[in-house]
Design a protein around this motif. Structure first.
Motif, PDB file in Angstrom:
ATOM      1  N   PRO A  80       0.155   9.416  -4.278  1.00 38.54           N
ATOM      2  CA  PRO A  80      -0.637   8.129  -4.641  1.00 38.54           C
ATOM      3  C   PRO A  80      -2.137   8.168  -3.734  1.00 38.54           C
ATOM      4  O   PRO A  80      -1.960   8.801  -2.596  1.00 38.54           O
TER       5      PRO A  80
ATOM      6  N   LEU B  11       5.569   4.445   2.406  1.00 37.17           N
ATOM      7  CA  LEU B  11       5.325   5.120   1.124  1.00 37.17           C
ATOM      8  C   LEU B  11       6.119   6.532   0.951  1.00 37.17           C
ATOM      9  O   LEU B  11       6.756   6.758  -0.103  1.00 37.17           O
TER      10      LEU B  11
ATOM     11  N   SER C 299       9.752   6.277   0.191  1.00 32.85           N
ATOM     12  CA  SER C 299       9.977   5.891  -1.211  1.00 32.85           C
ATOM     13  C   SER C 299      10.506   7.263  -2.193  1.00 32.85           C
ATOM     14  O   SER C 299      10.137   8.273  -2.060  1.00 32.85           O
TER      15      SER C 299
ATOM     16  N   GLU D 284      10.082   7.534  -4.893  1.00 36.82           N
ATOM     17  CA  GLU D 284       9.074   7.908  -6.033  1.00 36.82           C
ATOM     18  C   GLU D 284       7.887   8.836  -5.293  1.00 36.82           C
ATOM     19  O   GLU D 284       7.095   9.636  -6.444  1.00 36.82           O
TER      20      GLU D 284
ATOM     21  N   ILE E 145      -3.584   0.712  -4.670  1.00 40.59           N
ATOM     22  CA  ILE E 145      -2.703   2.037  -4.628  1.00 40.59           C
ATOM     23  C   ILE E 145      -2.604   2.623  -5.949  1.00 40.59           C
ATOM     24  O   ILE E 145      -2.335   1.811  -6.919  1.00 40.59           O
TER      25      ILE E 145
ATOM     26  N   ILE F   3      -1.513   5.090  -8.557  1.00 42.25           N
ATOM     27  CA  ILE F   3      -0.407   6.027  -8.889  1.00 42.25           C
ATOM     28  C   ILE F   3      -0.441   6.497 -10.387  1.00 42.25           C
ATOM     29  O   ILE F   3      -1.074   5.916 -11.182  1.00 42.25           O
TER      30      ILE F   3
ATOM     31  N   LYS G  96       6.623  -0.349  -9.060  1.00 47.34           N
ATOM     32  CA  LYS G  96       5.261  -0.693  -8.757  1.00 47.34           C
ATOM     33  C   LYS G  96       5.565  -1.939  -7.580  1.00 47.34           C
ATOM     34  O   LYS G  96       4.604  -1.935  -6.576  1.00 47.34           O
TER      35      LYS G  96
ATOM     36  N   PHE H  91       6.470  -0.223  -3.966  1.00 46.42           N
ATOM     37  CA  PHE H  91       5.225   0.356  -3.719  1.00 46.42           C
ATOM     38  C   PHE H  91       4.176  -0.929  -2.773  1.00 46.42           C
ATOM     39  O   PHE H  91       3.793  -0.726  -1.705  1.00 46.42           O
TER      40      PHE H  91
ATOM     41  N   ARG I 123       6.008  -2.171   0.158  1.00 47.82           N
ATOM     42  CA  ARG I 123       5.803  -1.043   1.463  1.00 47.82           C
ATOM     43  C   ARG I 123       4.366  -1.227   1.973  1.00 47.82           C
ATOM     44  O   ARG I 123       4.536  -1.100   3.238  1.00 47.82           O
TER      45      ARG I 123
ATOM     46  N   VAL J 266      -1.242  -2.260  -7.437  1.00 48.66           N
ATOM     47  CA  VAL J 266      -0.996  -1.235  -7.936  1.00 48.66           C
ATOM     48  C   VAL J 266      -1.541  -0.642  -9.269  1.00 48.66           C
ATOM     49  O   VAL J 266      -1.516  -1.741 -10.078  1.00 48.66           O
TER      50      VAL J 266
END
Length: 121
Positions: free
Chosen positions: A2, A28, A31, A33, A66, A68, A77, A80, A83, A107
Motif C-alpha cells: 500500500p 499495517l 495485517s 493483507e 491508503i 491498495i 478496507k 486498514f 489500523r 482507502v
C-alpha cells in the motif's frame, strides 16, 4: 502497495510525523493483507494552500489516503482504515487555543490493469 499519503495543513505545527509514520506502517505490517512490509510506502505532504469551511483560522485537517490493490473486501478496507486511524491517534498531540482539527482516513483501490511497479536494485 500500500501507498500511504498523509496530507496536513501547515497551521498544525509540531506534529510528530516520524512517530506517526512508524506507528501507521507498523500496524499495517501486522495485517494479514500485507505480504511484505517493504511494500509499505508512506509519506507526508503539506497542503500549503487550504480551506476548512468558511473560517479563516482555527481549523485544520489531516487526511490519510491508503492506496491498495483492488480486490479487497469491505472488511479488509475497514481494518486498514482502523489500523491507520489508531496509529495516527497514538501520537496525536492535543490541540488548544480554539483549534479544531479533522482527521480523516480513506482507502482507495488501485486498478490492477494500469498499475506497474519495478523494483530497482
Amino acid at each position: 502497495m500500500p501507498h500511504i499519503v498523509i496530507e496536513y495543513t501547515p497551521n498544525l505545527t509540531d506534529l510528530p510525523f516520524n512517530a506517526m509514520l512508524d506507528a501507521v506502517t507498523r500496524r499495517l505490517a501486522e495485517s494479514t493483507e500485507v505480504q511484505d512490509e517493504a511494500d509499505l510506502k508512506a509519506r507526508v505532504v503539506r497542503a500549503d494552500h487550504f480551506r476548512v469551511g468558511l473560517e479563516d483560522s482555527g481549523r485544520g485537517f489531516i487526511h490519510v489516503t491508503i492506496r491498495i490493490m483492488a480486490g479487497r473486501n469491505a472488511q479488509a478496507k475497514q481494518d486498514f482504515s482502523q489500523r491507520v486511524t489508531d496509529g495516527m491517534l497514538e501520537h496525536m498531540p492535543k490541540f488548544g487555543d480554539g483549534m479544531t482539527v479533522h482527521l480523516s482516513v480513506e482507502v482507495v483501490d488501485i486498478e490492477r490493469e494500469s498499475y506497474r511497479k519495478v523494483k530497482l536494485t
